[in-house]
Motif scaffolding. Sequence first.
Motif, short mmCIF file in Angstrom:
data_model
loop_
_atom_site.label_atom_id
_atom_site.label_comp_id
_atom_site.label_asym_id
_atom_site.label_seq_id
_atom_site.Cartn_x
_atom_site.Cartn_y
_atom_site.Cartn_z
N LEU A 179 23.80 73.84 30.03
CA LEU A 179 24.36 72.52 30.28
C LEU A 179 25.06 72.56 31.63
O LEU A 179 26.05 73.27 31.80
CB LEU A 179 25.33 72.18 29.15
N ASP A 180 24.52 71.83 32.61
CA ASP A 180 24.97 71.89 34.01
C ASP A 180 26.15 70.96 34.24
O ASP A 180 26.30 69.96 33.54
CB ASP A 180 23.80 71.48 34.91
N ASP A 181 26.98 71.28 35.24
CA ASP A 181 28.09 70.42 35.67
C ASP A 181 28.99 70.04 34.51
O ASP A 181 29.48 68.91 34.43
CB ASP A 181 27.55 69.11 36.31
N PHE A 182 29.21 70.97 33.61
CA PHE A 182 29.95 70.63 32.39
C PHE A 182 31.37 70.16 32.73
O PHE A 182 32.08 70.78 33.50
CB PHE A 182 30.02 71.82 31.43
N ILE A 236 30.43 80.09 35.63
CA ILE A 236 31.39 79.33 36.42
C ILE A 236 30.80 79.10 37.81
O ILE A 236 30.47 80.05 38.51
CB ILE A 236 32.74 80.07 36.46
N GLU A 237 30.64 77.81 38.14
CA GLU A 237 29.99 77.42 39.39
C GLU A 237 31.00 77.27 40.52
O GLU A 237 32.18 77.03 40.28
CB GLU A 237 29.36 76.02 39.25
N GLY A 238 30.53 77.37 41.73
CA GLY A 238 31.33 77.00 42.90
C GLY A 238 32.43 77.98 43.25
O GLY A 238 33.46 77.58 43.79
MG MG Z 1 25.90 72.35 38.71
#
Ligand code: MG
Length: 289
Positions: A179-182, A236-238
């Motif tokens: 699930l992206d950009d949660f 954990i993105e970014g």
């Molecule tokens: Mg994303």
Amino acid sequence: KAKRQGRNTYQWYTDELNRKVTNRVNLRHALQQAIEQSQFELHYQPQIQGATGRVTGVEALIRWYHPERGYISPAQFISLAEDTGQIMPISEWVLERACRDAVELNARTTMPVTMAVNISPMQFQRAGFLLSIQRVLEQTGLAPDLLELELTEGVLMDSTEHAIQTLQDLRALGVHIALDDFGTGFSSLSYLKRLPINKLKIDRSFIRDVVNDTRDAAIVDGVVTMAVKLGLEVLIEGVETAAQYAYLNARYCAHFQGFYFARPMPMLAISSYLNESHHPRNDAEPHPM
Ligand code: MG
Ligand code: C2E
Ligand code: MG
Ligand code: MG
């Protein structure tokens, strides 16, 4: 004077509107050419397991190099392509390219590398989606458990029976679901319980100030704790700085992705990147497994 100003304002708005519409029309035509002349490329960004420092996967990110306008960001054309339906041929190309490249990358690495592919809402909701995944796996020979589909909350918001069934069928194939950009969508936590998801990707907007902003820290802490208790993996993105990575890796058993480790890069570069020996970055004590 007021009248003229009013008219000028009105004039300005229509000009602006016309410009936008023209841009969209132009962009749509340019996109059609891009599809016909294969002006797209995929770049790959590594995903790192915090506990080992190992690259366990890559995310495929589309790049469009227009012959005159140069690089055009996916943020600028993916949503238009959704509106016009042009997303369908583009998505098909992305899926096949990504799976072929995944096979090639895995042939050269000793440890398995997952290929994460972004799936657009229209692509997911189409009746033949499951079949297209099955077909691309067969055609490329990629092991299903090396394919991870990244869906956004929006896709699952109106989680119809059809969407749930599709997810279950994908999982039965062995394909992973992230699930992206949660945390950025209008999420209902209930679908975390109902949907067969493997992984949450925590949006980078919570990470930017996580070291200093106690509210961001509280959100990240809450989401990771919940995800782990639900048996979900966390990415954990970014992550952009050593301080962010040190902070997060000390607290959470997670995977990480961000400019701190590497930017998205072309196939040739990711291929050599994966084959260099990447010693775990030792500016952070990993969270004990
Ligand atoms: Mg994303
Ligand atoms: P996304 O799936 O959330 O992808 C992550 C985006 O964050 C990528 O932007 C990536 O370059 C960027 N990023 C990675 N690490 C960092 C970081 O440390 N800091 C910052 N500021 N940004 C970071 P990109 O490549 O411009 O893609 C934007 C969005 O476009 C993607 O967001 C995804 O929603 C969409 N997209 C990209 N490729 C595809 C595709 O092949 N198909 C579909 N349907 N959508 C795509
Ligand atoms: Mg993504
Ligand atoms: Mg995004």
